[in-house]
Design a protein around this motif. Structure first.
Motif, PDB file in Angstrom:
ATOM      1  N   HIS A 267      41.118  43.283  33.411  1.00 13.15           N
ATOM      2  CA  HIS A 267      40.159  42.240  33.348  1.00 13.15           C
ATOM      3  C   HIS A 267      38.833  42.583  34.199  1.00 13.15           C
ATOM      4  O   HIS A 267      37.872  42.319  33.782  1.00 13.15           O
ATOM      5  CB  HIS A 267      40.856  41.164  34.073  1.00 13.15           C
ATOM      6  CG  HIS A 267      41.636  40.504  33.221  1.00 13.15           C
ATOM      7  ND1 HIS A 267      42.823  39.745  33.559  1.00 13.15           N
ATOM      8  CD2 HIS A 267      41.857  40.426  31.741  1.00 13.15           C
ATOM      9  CE1 HIS A 267      43.645  39.260  32.571  1.00 13.15           C
ATOM     10  NE2 HIS A 267      42.929  39.946  31.323  1.00 13.15           N
ATOM     11  N   LEU A 268      39.144  43.369  35.503  1.00 14.86           N
ATOM     12  CA  LEU A 268      37.952  43.684  36.123  1.00 14.86           C
ATOM     13  C   LEU A 268      37.102  44.892  35.464  1.00 14.86           C
ATOM     14  O   LEU A 268      36.055  44.683  35.675  1.00 14.86           O
ATOM     15  CB  LEU A 268      38.561  44.180  37.377  1.00 14.86           C
ATOM     16  CG  LEU A 268      39.514  43.261  38.532  1.00 14.86           C
ATOM     17  CD1 LEU A 268      39.970  44.324  39.711  1.00 14.86           C
ATOM     18  CD2 LEU A 268      38.464  42.352  39.042  1.00 14.86           C
TER      19      LEU A 268
ATOM     20  N   GLY B 200      25.520  39.977  52.379  1.00 11.86           N
ATOM     21  CA  GLY B 200      25.905  38.839  51.629  1.00 11.86           C
ATOM     22  C   GLY B 200      26.963  38.752  50.847  1.00 11.86           C
ATOM     23  O   GLY B 200      27.526  39.800  50.244  1.00 11.86           O
ATOM     24  N   LEU B 201      27.542  37.552  50.620  1.00  8.82           N
ATOM     25  CA  LEU B 201      28.849  37.383  49.664  1.00  8.82           C
ATOM     26  C   LEU B 201      28.787  36.392  48.798  1.00  8.82           C
ATOM     27  O   LEU B 201      27.839  35.235  49.166  1.00  8.82           O
ATOM     28  CB  LEU B 201      29.999  37.646  50.600  1.00  8.82           C
ATOM     29  CG  LEU B 201      30.220  36.479  51.489  1.00  8.82           C
ATOM     30  CD1 LEU B 201      30.922  35.283  50.974  1.00  8.82           C
ATOM     31  CD2 LEU B 201      31.501  37.009  52.523  1.00  8.82           C
ATOM     32  N   GLY B 202      29.556  36.145  47.881  1.00  9.99           N
ATOM     33  CA  GLY B 202      29.696  35.222  46.911  1.00  9.99           C
ATOM     34  C   GLY B 202      30.856  34.986  46.125  1.00  9.99           C
ATOM     35  O   GLY B 202      31.632  36.109  46.371  1.00  9.99           O
ATOM     36  N   ILE B 203      30.983  34.089  45.326  1.00  7.33           N
ATOM     37  CA  ILE B 203      32.479  34.109  44.391  1.00  7.33           C
ATOM     38  C   ILE B 203      32.050  34.004  43.140  1.00  7.33           C
ATOM     39  O   ILE B 203      31.046  33.461  42.649  1.00  7.33           O
ATOM     40  CB  ILE B 203      33.127  32.761  44.801  1.00  7.33           C
ATOM     41  CG1 ILE B 203      33.534  32.492  46.120  1.00  7.33           C
ATOM     42  CG2 ILE B 203      34.369  32.375  43.812  1.00  7.33           C
ATOM     43  CD1 ILE B 203      33.973  31.113  46.507  1.00  7.33           C
ATOM     44  N   ARG B 204      32.731  34.933  42.360  1.00 12.84           N
ATOM     45  CA  ARG B 204      32.580  35.123  40.848  1.00 12.84           C
ATOM     46  C   ARG B 204      33.513  34.021  40.220  1.00 12.84           C
ATOM     47  O   ARG B 204      34.693  34.074  40.425  1.00 12.84           O
ATOM     48  CB  ARG B 204      32.797  36.553  40.515  1.00 12.84           C
ATOM     49  CG  ARG B 204      32.941  36.562  39.107  1.00 12.84           C
ATOM     50  CD  ARG B 204      32.803  37.902  38.101  1.00 12.84           C
ATOM     51  NE  ARG B 204      33.223  38.259  36.883  1.00 12.84           N
ATOM     52  CZ  ARG B 204      32.500  37.717  36.096  1.00 12.84           C
ATOM     53  NH1 ARG B 204      31.210  37.368  36.121  1.00 12.84           N
ATOM     54  NH2 ARG B 204      32.949  37.951  34.516  1.00 12.84           N
TER      55      ARG B 204
ATOM     56  N   PRO C  50      40.437  39.681  44.752  1.00 16.63           N
ATOM     57  CA  PRO C  50      40.821  38.599  43.904  1.00 16.63           C
ATOM     58  C   PRO C  50      41.421  37.424  44.651  1.00 16.63           C
ATOM     59  O   PRO C  50      42.144  37.747  45.418  1.00 16.63           O
ATOM     60  CB  PRO C  50      42.001  39.406  43.057  1.00 16.63           C
ATOM     61  CG  PRO C  50      41.736  40.850  42.986  1.00 16.63           C
ATOM     62  CD  PRO C  50      41.157  40.903  44.375  1.00 16.63           C
ATOM     63  N   THR C  51      40.922  36.255  43.844  1.00 14.31           N
ATOM     64  CA  THR C  51      41.297  34.905  44.537  1.00 14.31           C
ATOM     65  C   THR C  51      42.554  34.646  43.894  1.00 14.31           C
ATOM     66  O   THR C  51      43.256  33.633  44.100  1.00 14.31           O
ATOM     67  CB  THR C  51      40.361  33.857  44.225  1.00 14.31           C
ATOM     68  OG1 THR C  51      39.928  33.845  42.813  1.00 14.31           O
ATOM     69  CG2 THR C  51      39.146  34.167  44.959  1.00 14.31           C
TER      70      THR C  51
ATOM     71  N   GLN D 133      37.686  30.415  39.826  1.00 14.86           N
ATOM     72  CA  GLN D 133      37.288  31.344  40.727  1.00 14.86           C
ATOM     73  C   GLN D 133      38.031  32.687  40.252  1.00 14.86           C
ATOM     74  O   GLN D 133      39.353  32.609  40.021  1.00 14.86           O
ATOM     75  CB  GLN D 133      37.769  30.981  42.130  1.00 14.86           C
ATOM     76  CG  GLN D 133      36.811  29.869  42.587  1.00 14.86           C
ATOM     77  CD  GLN D 133      37.351  29.355  43.890  1.00 14.86           C
ATOM     78  OE1 GLN D 133      38.246  29.918  44.661  1.00 14.86           O
ATOM     79  NE2 GLN D 133      36.590  28.564  44.520  1.00 14.86           N
ATOM     80  N   VAL D 134      37.473  33.768  40.153  1.00 14.51           N
ATOM     81  CA  VAL D 134      38.058  34.870  39.903  1.00 14.51           C
ATOM     82  C   VAL D 134      38.170  36.018  41.001  1.00 14.51           C
ATOM     83  O   VAL D 134      39.424  36.331  41.365  1.00 14.51           O
ATOM     84  CB  VAL D 134      37.368  36.028  38.808  1.00 14.51           C
ATOM     85  CG1 VAL D 134      37.879  37.157  38.473  1.00 14.51           C
ATOM     86  CG2 VAL D 134      37.156  34.816  37.590  1.00 14.51           C
ATOM     87  N   TYR D 135      37.333  36.231  41.867  1.00 16.77           N
ATOM     88  CA  TYR D 135      37.271  37.058  42.990  1.00 16.77           C
ATOM     89  C   TYR D 135      36.091  36.528  43.783  1.00 16.77           C
ATOM     90  O   TYR D 135      35.088  36.091  43.516  1.00 16.77           O
ATOM     91  CB  TYR D 135      37.371  38.458  42.755  1.00 16.77           C
ATOM     92  CG  TYR D 135      36.177  39.127  41.883  1.00 16.77           C
ATOM     93  CD1 TYR D 135      34.924  39.322  42.300  1.00 16.77           C
ATOM     94  CD2 TYR D 135      36.272  39.323  40.708  1.00 16.77           C
ATOM     95  CE1 TYR D 135      33.843  39.810  41.683  1.00 16.77           C
ATOM     96  CE2 TYR D 135      35.365  39.992  39.952  1.00 16.77           C
ATOM     97  CZ  TYR D 135      34.141  40.434  40.359  1.00 16.77           C
ATOM     98  OH  TYR D 135      32.939  40.714  39.539  1.00 16.77           O
ATOM     99  N   VAL D 136      36.175  36.936  45.150  1.00 14.52           N
ATOM    100  CA  VAL D 136      35.071  37.046  46.059  1.00 14.52           C
ATOM    101  C   VAL D 136      34.378  38.588  46.223  1.00 14.52           C
ATOM    102  O   VAL D 136      35.317  39.661  46.323  1.00 14.52           O
ATOM    103  CB  VAL D 136      35.509  36.716  47.453  1.00 14.52           C
ATOM    104  CG1 VAL D 136      34.571  36.607  48.553  1.00 14.52           C
ATOM    105  CG2 VAL D 136      36.341  35.276  47.302  1.00 14.52           C
TER     106      VAL D 136
END
Length: 433
Positions: free
Chosen positions: A300-301, A212-216, A292-293, A222-225
């Protein structure tokens, strides 16, 4: 002017006093007395004096000073409110411009104009890692395939046009941090980003399947998927553990049992217990793929990862009511510092790929590919950590506890687990192949 002040105060008094004296006259007629007590409504001067009876004297210095201070305080308050409104407006405008998704706007404009909608509406959606993207079918049965260089990759939509697709399966080095020949005791990493010292991964790979996935997001930006993968050959083990957590004798779960498991995986306390069992060592191999989006950097990560670890250690201490935990040792503190040392001094451009891989012993590998869509370098290993507690808390940061790094990713992983447990144990791995 001061001599005139008493006279003006006298004039400002209501005229009823003088009328009362006339009323008390013994020679006055009762009817006339009644009429005389009523103030004349035809005199504007009397109305003006009556209205100003409670007002301050404009020629009184003290009253004028008080009025000036009150007006000044009122104006200052209005200025503060106006200034705060201006700052909020400018800040909101900056955040909107920073988070503006031009690709989505262009797609919406094309739809509004009635333009033809293609399989991929822009350049970002049209290619994946140098391969052309094709959409087969529509609706729930739709498949997205990236083909090129004699191979095909099945894709999954992420929900953002900045990083539109994730691969259904990916390949990672079979040699983990605990067995890699490049790992030296006491040395965190063998290569920094974009460093030629690491030749990358060219062979001896293992297949991983997306769960599964999502967006942070931070606030609404939006920061990254992020997507969780499990080694394909370990899917059967993951299925069995999830099913037997609810029903020890079943090979698949019925709808009511699925709902029970889903509630537990989303519950702060139950989810921690379930994933602690699933991540026991020796166990299964899992990985998180992060893209990253927008352009960011490793600092930062790294801060986000360390913050997640601190949150989980805080929860562990709360469970022991201030007692000692396995995360209080100096060795664990050094391991966290080693994790920080892996992420230093490099940018992570939009669309780059960072992989956190956890082997069956809990050792952590950090892999990175800077520009997969531009024919860049192969994925390289940035560093490794043997302390199982670090990778476990990183995984908990996305999967367990009260506050996770990405609620969307957590729900996506839970939904993927629901698809696993509704099929007989062993069937999902067969379907992937």
């Amino acid at each position: 002017m001061r001599l005139l002040s008493p006279r003006l105060q006298c004039l400002s008094k209501p005229s009823v006093v003088r009328q009362t004296r006339c009323i008390s006259s013994r020679y006055s007629n009762a009817t006339k007395r009644t009429v005389a007590t009523a103030p004349s409504s035809s005199s504007p001067l009397l109305e003006q004096l009556s209205a100003g009876a409670g007002a301050r004297n404009p020629l009184d210095a003290r009253a004028a000073r008080i009025q000036y201070e009150e007006q000044k305080a009122h104006n200052l308050q209005r200025m503060r409110i106006a200034g705060m409104g201006l700052m909020l407006s400018v800040g909101g405008l900056v955040m909107i411009l920073y988070n503006l998704d031009l690709d989505s706007i262009e797609q919406a404009e094309n739809k509004r104009r009635g333009g033809q909608q293609l399989d991929a509406s822009d350049e970002a959606n049209a290619r994946f890692q140098g391969k052309e993207v094709h959409v087969i079918g529509a609706g729930d049965g739709k498949r997205i395939i990236a083909s090129g260089a004699g191979e095909q990759v099945e894709l999954v939509e992420t929900g953002t046009s900045s990083v539109p697709h994730f691969p259904r399966t990916m390949y990672l080095p079979s040699s983990s941090a605990s067995t890699a020949a490049t790992v030296v005791p006491g040395v965190v990493g063998v290569a920094q980003p974009n460093d030629d010292a690491n030749p990358g991964n060219t062979a001896n790979e293992e297949e991983y399947t997306l769960v599964g996935l999502g967006i942070r997001t931070v606030m609404w930006i939006q920061v990254y998927v992020v997507g969780m993968y499990v080694r394909t050959q370990d899917i059967t083990t993951l299925q069995a553990k999830l099913v037997r957590h609810v029903n020890p004798t079943a090979s698949a779960l019925i709808p009511s049992e699925k709902e029970d498991l889903k509630k537990k995986l989303l519950d702060p306390e139950e989810s921690r217990a379930i994933w602690a069992e699933l991540l026991k060592v020796p166990g299964i191999k899992t990985a998180f793929r992060i893209s990253p989006t927008r352009s960011t950097n490793f600092s930062h990560l790294r801060d986000g990862f360390v913050s997640g670890i601190n949150n989980r250690t805080g929860e562990a201490r709360a469970l022991t009511q201030g007692g000692a935990t396995e995360y209080d040792s100096e060795e664990f503190g050094r391991s966290v510092q080693d994790l920080k040392a892996i992420f230093k001094g490099s940018n992570a451009p939009k669309g780059s790929v960072l992989v956190l891989s956890r082997d069956e012993r809990g050792a952590l590998d950090v892999l990175y590919q800077p520009k997969p869509d531009q024919g860049g370098k192969e994925m390289e290993r940035l560093g490794s950590l043997l302390d199982e507690r670090v990778s476990r808390l990183l995984w908990f940061g996305y999967l367990a506890g009260a506050k996770v790094s990405s609620q969307g990713a957590r729900e996506g992983v839970v939904n993927g687990c629901m698809e696993f447990v509704e099929r007989p144990v062993g069937s999902v791995e067969t379907m992937v192949h």
